[in-house]
Design an enzyme around this catalytic site. Structure first.
Site, short mmCIF file in Angstrom:
data_model
loop_
_atom_site.label_atom_id
_atom_site.label_comp_id
_atom_site.label_asym_id
_atom_site.label_seq_id
_atom_site.Cartn_x
_atom_site.Cartn_y
_atom_site.Cartn_z
N TYR A 110 0.82 -1.21 0.00
CA TYR A 110 0.00 0.00 0.00
C TYR A 110 0.86 1.27 0.00
CZ TYR A 110 -3.82 -3.15 1.49
OH TYR A 110 -4.74 -4.15 1.58
N LYS A 116 5.37 -14.44 1.91
CA LYS A 116 5.17 -15.31 0.74
C LYS A 116 6.47 -15.35 -0.04
CE LYS A 116 2.64 -17.88 -2.00
NZ LYS A 116 2.36 -19.29 -1.63
N ASP A 150 -0.56 -18.26 2.67
CA ASP A 150 -1.64 -19.17 2.35
C ASP A 150 -1.75 -20.28 3.39
OD1 ASP A 150 0.88 -19.78 1.36
OD2 ASP A 150 0.14 -21.01 -0.28
N ASP A 183 -3.73 -7.19 6.46
CA ASP A 183 -5.06 -6.62 6.25
C ASP A 183 -6.06 -7.75 6.02
OD1 ASP A 183 -7.14 -4.89 5.79
OD2 ASP A 183 -6.39 -4.13 3.89
N ASP A 204 -9.03 -9.53 8.90
CA ASP A 204 -10.46 -9.68 8.64
C ASP A 204 -10.90 -11.13 8.87
OD1 ASP A 204 -10.58 -7.02 7.98
OD2 ASP A 204 -11.72 -7.34 6.15
#
Length: 352
Positions: A136, A187, A220, A244, A248
């Site tokens: 971001y 990752k 993942d 982020d 959630d």
């Protein structure tokens, strides 16, 4: 008496409703406990303001916010304004402008709340999200727009100083908790530059914290751990985008996005930190009076801790947990209570 300067930015949708409820609770708490108070300045920077003026934050707006001890933020997002404009117009300029690089999101199942997991009671996590760069950062662009050869680039920018400081923050947080366990999430098998830097710096910083147990998971893979083996996690540190998404998921596994808090911290306190519920604008329930204010109340407790009022934070959390345990739940938790009913119940407990 200590008086804290509080900047209230309700923003859009249910943000207006829950910030109003949060301010009521903070007022009741300060009256009951004494010793501190809040002087609140309201900032009407919502999407209607943007549509009228062409911007969310007016010239000099950040300088005004900088005078505050903390920022109480509701949500930003409107069906009349594209999401990338609203996010980059309000929330991100505050986070980046005030170097709020540590986004902290606790997750646990509150008393009386049912997790969708059969072993959800094992959830007791804190997700630490790098909040100032990474995916971001805003780097990138578009050329040849509208043509078949159009190209869009979104560049994830990672700096060694940015990676190291979020890792040190996460290690310090993990060290303060009973489990003393920190999980690095990247990752790096597929993203071989920025993610590998994250891995390398993590290993370097870990040498300064021999008392903290560390594990490493790919992003993942950690989603399956969160669902199947939640007890294996404690503090998680991840990049802006990964954390982020994971936070959630953590909120949903804890029962609802309506109970999840967030702290956007400038740990050095060079700038004010910002505190917001995780749930967003929630257009579908705006104006119905049924938004869950628990996330905002828990967020207020995080703010009190940051301001140096730990006793008040504990008092507020006790009231929150007593209300959730009582079964007084808004529709997102399967109940029929209104925002006002939950707010009144928390205030009543605080006054007792």
């Amino acid at each position: 008496m200590k008086t804290y300067q509080l900047a209230a930015v309700p923003g859009d949708g249910i943000g207006v409703e829950v910030i109003a409820a949060g301010l009521q609770v903070l007022e009741a708490l300060s009256q009951h406990l004494g010793g501190f108070a809040f002087e609140v300045t309201h900032y009407p920077w919502d999407s209607a303001y943007y549509l009228k003026h062409g911007h969310y934050i007016p010239e000099g707006g950040l300088a005004q916010l900088k005078q505050a001890d903390a920022i109480f933020f509701g949500a930003v997002g409107s069906q009349q304004v594209p999401d990338h404009i609203s996010l980059w117009g309000l929330r991100l300029p505050i986070c980046q402008g005030f170097d709020q690089y540590a986004n902290v999101r606790p997750a646990r199942v509150l008393p009386g709340v049912k997790s969708p997991l059969h072993n959800g009671e094992a959830i007791d996590w804190v997700i630490v999200r790098e909040n100032s760069e990474g995916e971001y950062s805003g780097s990138g662009g578009r050329v040849h727009q509208g043509l078949p050869i159009e190209v869009a680039t979104e560049v994830s920018t990672f700096t060694r100083v940015g990676v190291e400081r979020i890792h040190r923050f996460a290690f310090e947080l993990a060290r303060s908790r009973p489990a003393k366990h920190l999980t690095l999430v990247t990752k790096s098998n597929a993203q071989r530059h920025g993610m590998v830097l994250w891995d390398e710096v993590f290993a370097e910083v870990a040498k300064d914290y021999p008392d903290v147990r560390t594990t490493r998971e790919l992003v993942d893979a950690v989603t399956t751990t969160m669902v199947l083996k939640p007890a294996q996690l404690d503090v998680i540190v991840a990049t802006n985008l990964h954390a982020d998404i994971l936070s959630d998921l953590a909120a949903a596994l804890s029962g609802s996005l309506g109970i999840a808090p967030t702290a956007n911290l400038n740990p050095e306190r060079s700038f004010p930190s910002m505190f917001e519920p995780i749930h967003g604008s929630a257009f579908d329930i705006t104006g119905k009076g049924v938004a869950n204010p628990i996330a905002t109340f828990w967020t207020a407790a995080l703010m009190l801790e940051h301001l140096g009022e730990p006793a008040a934070a504990r008092h507020l959390m006790q009231a929150i947990e007593a209300v959730t345990a009582s079964g007084l739940h808004t529709p997102d938790l399967g109940g029929t209570a209104t925002t006002a009913q939950v707010t009144d119940a928390v205030i009543e407990l605080l006054r007792r």
